[in-house]
Design an enzyme around this catalytic site. Structure first.
Site, PDB file in Angstrom:
ATOM      1  N   GLU A  37       4.331  15.889 -11.869  1.00  0.00           N
ATOM      2  CA  GLU A  37       4.472  16.896 -12.921  1.00  0.00           C
ATOM      3  C   GLU A  37       4.039  18.269 -12.392  1.00  0.00           C
ATOM      4  O   GLU A  37       3.008  18.384 -11.728  1.00  0.00           O
ATOM      5  CB  GLU A  37       3.595  16.469 -14.091  1.00  0.00           C
ATOM      6  CG  GLU A  37       4.232  16.519 -15.439  1.00  0.00           C
ATOM      7  CD  GLU A  37       5.484  15.659 -15.619  1.00  0.00           C
ATOM      8  OE1 GLU A  37       6.589  16.188 -15.343  1.00  0.00           O
ATOM      9  OE2 GLU A  37       5.382  14.515 -16.058  1.00  0.00           O
ATOM     10  N   THR A  66       5.342  19.787 -10.067  1.00  0.00           N
ATOM     11  CA  THR A  66       5.516  19.797  -8.609  1.00  0.00           C
ATOM     12  C   THR A  66       6.881  20.356  -8.230  1.00  0.00           C
ATOM     13  O   THR A  66       7.075  20.781  -7.104  1.00  0.00           O
ATOM     14  CB  THR A  66       5.410  18.369  -8.045  1.00  0.00           C
ATOM     15  OG1 THR A  66       6.250  17.521  -8.830  1.00  0.00           O
ATOM     16  CG2 THR A  66       3.989  17.841  -8.107  1.00  0.00           C
ATOM     17  N   GLY A  86      10.896  19.598 -28.355  1.00  0.00           N
ATOM     18  CA  GLY A  86       9.497  19.951 -28.090  1.00  0.00           C
ATOM     19  C   GLY A  86       8.603  18.750 -27.837  1.00  0.00           C
ATOM     20  O   GLY A  86       7.392  18.826 -28.006  1.00  0.00           O
ATOM     21  N   SER A 131      12.806  16.934 -22.579  1.00  0.00           N
ATOM     22  CA  SER A 131      13.865  17.814 -22.074  1.00  0.00           C
ATOM     23  C   SER A 131      15.121  17.857 -22.925  1.00  0.00           C
ATOM     24  O   SER A 131      16.238  17.692 -22.425  1.00  0.00           O
ATOM     25  CB  SER A 131      14.258  17.404 -20.664  1.00  0.00           C
ATOM     26  OG  SER A 131      13.213  17.624 -19.831  1.00  0.00           O
ATOM     27  N   SER A 132      14.931  18.111 -24.189  1.00  0.00           N
ATOM     28  CA  SER A 132      16.102  18.299 -25.043  1.00  0.00           C
ATOM     29  C   SER A 132      16.908  19.503 -24.565  1.00  0.00           C
ATOM     30  O   SER A 132      18.142  19.496 -24.620  1.00  0.00           O
ATOM     31  CB  SER A 132      15.664  18.501 -26.488  1.00  0.00           C
ATOM     32  OG  SER A 132      14.676  19.504 -26.556  1.00  0.00           O
ATOM     33  N   SER A 133      16.214  20.524 -24.062  1.00  0.00           N
ATOM     34  CA  SER A 133      16.961  21.725 -23.655  1.00  0.00           C
ATOM     35  C   SER A 133      17.805  21.457 -22.410  1.00  0.00           C
ATOM     36  O   SER A 133      18.960  21.885 -22.340  1.00  0.00           O
ATOM     37  CB  SER A 133      16.027  22.916 -23.453  1.00  0.00           C
ATOM     38  OG  SER A 133      15.028  22.598 -22.527  1.00  0.00           O
ATOM     39  N   GLU A 188      17.685  28.598 -18.205  1.00  0.00           N
ATOM     40  CA  GLU A 188      16.282  28.675 -18.662  1.00  0.00           C
ATOM     41  C   GLU A 188      15.640  29.966 -18.155  1.00  0.00           C
ATOM     42  O   GLU A 188      14.954  30.656 -18.897  1.00  0.00           O
ATOM     43  CB  GLU A 188      15.469  27.488 -18.107  1.00  0.00           C
ATOM     44  CG  GLU A 188      15.898  26.139 -18.623  1.00  0.00           C
ATOM     45  CD  GLU A 188      15.329  25.801 -19.995  1.00  0.00           C
ATOM     46  OE1 GLU A 188      14.431  26.512 -20.482  1.00  0.00           O
ATOM     47  OE2 GLU A 188      15.815  24.817 -20.585  1.00  0.00           O
ATOM     48  N   ASP A 219      14.373  18.612 -14.670  1.00  0.00           N
ATOM     49  CA  ASP A 219      14.974  18.128 -15.919  1.00  0.00           C
ATOM     50  C   ASP A 219      16.500  18.135 -15.845  1.00  0.00           C
ATOM     51  O   ASP A 219      17.161  17.178 -16.235  1.00  0.00           O
ATOM     52  CB  ASP A 219      14.531  19.008 -17.097  1.00  0.00           C
ATOM     53  CG  ASP A 219      13.026  19.064 -17.220  1.00  0.00           C
ATOM     54  OD1 ASP A 219      12.344  18.291 -16.529  1.00  0.00           O
ATOM     55  OD2 ASP A 219      12.531  19.901 -18.005  1.00  0.00           O
TER      56      ASP A 219
END
Ligand code: GLA
Length: 383
Positions: free
Chosen positions: A33, A35, A120, A124-126, A158, A170
């Protein structure tokens, strides 16, 4: 993912017409995470929750987009100055713009979309939304963009249209996901390997704290900045250093008196976390799930105490996992809320879930959400 629902909404909003349907998943990450933007390793997999979109070219230069879940309709053009105000629409607009910047010729379309990956929650919905549109527009306009670039289109969206300086994990997982396999990705070279993941006797389960990652984007960008500060300090004496990936704990000590205590802690976490991904891969190769679990707890500790991206509720859930003898548990994704990912022996699963739900309710008066994980395929055309 409810495809029929998307089809019926599309028909209703766009005069009974029918388009093509595409889907992309959210992701889990077993370990690794924060990284990715440090040139390190990650170990994600796509899940059976994501976004579905129906799309039809409309012969104009306008995009007409309907968010089924938010019941919100937005229309925008494809030039930079046409950016929509609605935050959900910025993802679609951003993907269009990033394709155009890369020379892709696209024109207007009608679209409706819906998702079952919670917003949220660190799944990783986005990225699922970006990957759906990057994949779909590449296919519909026959642009011939390769899958690596599709992932980068989501990432640049993003950076340039959402304001989160995220890494590639993601979007990569959402595009490259494969049913039953996790992906070990080297985020510097983008070399990747699929690891079939079926830990017999264990279950992977996500516990959603339902704490939304508030302030997450600015705090996320600050974490990234700390890492870059440390790299810049080290470059003076070690010019080959490009990312924290190139830094050992001994090298880090050399700049202890130069960098801030906070930046130092952040870098320490990242350097250890990059190593943990490699350790987990080694452990998986010999079926040593106890070591995998131990590393997950170490990650949680680092994310909570050094990187400071956990929160009280997630620490509480981690403590419960420990008490209930769960093999591995940690906060997943960017942090500041969202889920813990837990690897638990099948015979301990029921007691753990029951305990987590009741204690969480007693302490925070909130209803924990529980998601069993099914590792699934990446972006695809459905029909
Ligand atoms: C978010 C970002 C990813 C990654 C994770 C933390 O999900 O989008 O790029 O940095 O946080 O590992």
């Amino acid at each position: 993912m409810d495809i029929e629902h998307v089809r019926s909404r599309f028909k209703k909003h766009f005069d009974g017409s029918e388009g093509s349907v595409y889907a992309s998943p959210g992701r889990i990450n077993l370990i690794g995470e924060h990284t990715d933007y440090n040139g390190g390793f990650v170990f994600p997999g796509a899940i059976d929750k994501g976004m579905v979109a129906e799309i039809k070219l409309n012969g104009t230069n306008k995009v007409r987009a309907y968010s089924i879940d938010l019941k919100d309709f937005v229309e925008f053009g494809l030039n930079e100055e046409d950016a929509p105000k609605a935050s959900w629409a910025k993802y679609i607009f951003g993907v269009c713009r990033e394709i155009i910047k890369r020379g892709g010729k696209i024109s207007g379309f009608d679209t409706a979309f819906s998702g079952d990956v919670p917003l949220g929650a660190g799944m990783s919905s986005s990225a699922a939304l970006e990957s759906t549109y990057a994949f779909a527009l590449n296919d519909l306009f026959d642009l011939g963009i390769d899958k690596f670039e599709l992932a980068k289109i989501g990432q640049s969206t993003e950076h340039n249209y959402v304001g989160v300086n995220c890494g590639i994990m993601d979007q990569f997982a959402s595009i490259f996901g494969k049913a039953g396999s996790l992906i070990r990705l080297d985020c510097r070279s983008l070399e990747y390997q699929y690891y079939p993941f079926n830990p017999t006797g264990y279950k992977l389960v996500l516990l959603d704290s339902v704490v939304k990652h508030e302030l997450a984007s600015s705090a996320y960008n600050q974490r990234r900045k700390s890492c870059e500060n440390v790299v810049a300090s080290l470059q003076k004496t070690h010019p080959h250093v490009e990312f924290l990936r190139d830094v050992s704990l001994d090298m880090l000590k050399e700049v202890k008196s130069i960098v801030s205590a906070e930046d130092y802690m952040r870098a320490e976490y990242v350097i250890e976390e990059i190593q943990r991904v490699l350790d987990v891969c080694d452990a998986l190769e010999i079926g040593d799930y106890e070591t995998v679990g131990k590393k997950m707890y170490e990650t949680h500790h680092g994310m909570s105490k050094l990187y400071e991206v956990s929160c009280e509720e997630l620490d509480f859930l981690n403590d419960i996992a420990k008490e209930e003898g769960v093999t591995g548990s940690r906060v997943m994704g960017g942090g500041f809320g969202g889920c813990t990912i837990n690897m638990v022996k099948e015979d301990k699963y029921d007691a753990f879930i029951e305990k987590a739900i009741s204690s969480y309710k007693a302490k925070y008066n909130k209803n924990l959400k529980v998601y069993d994980v099914v590792i699934s395929d990446g972006a695809r055309k459905i029909c």
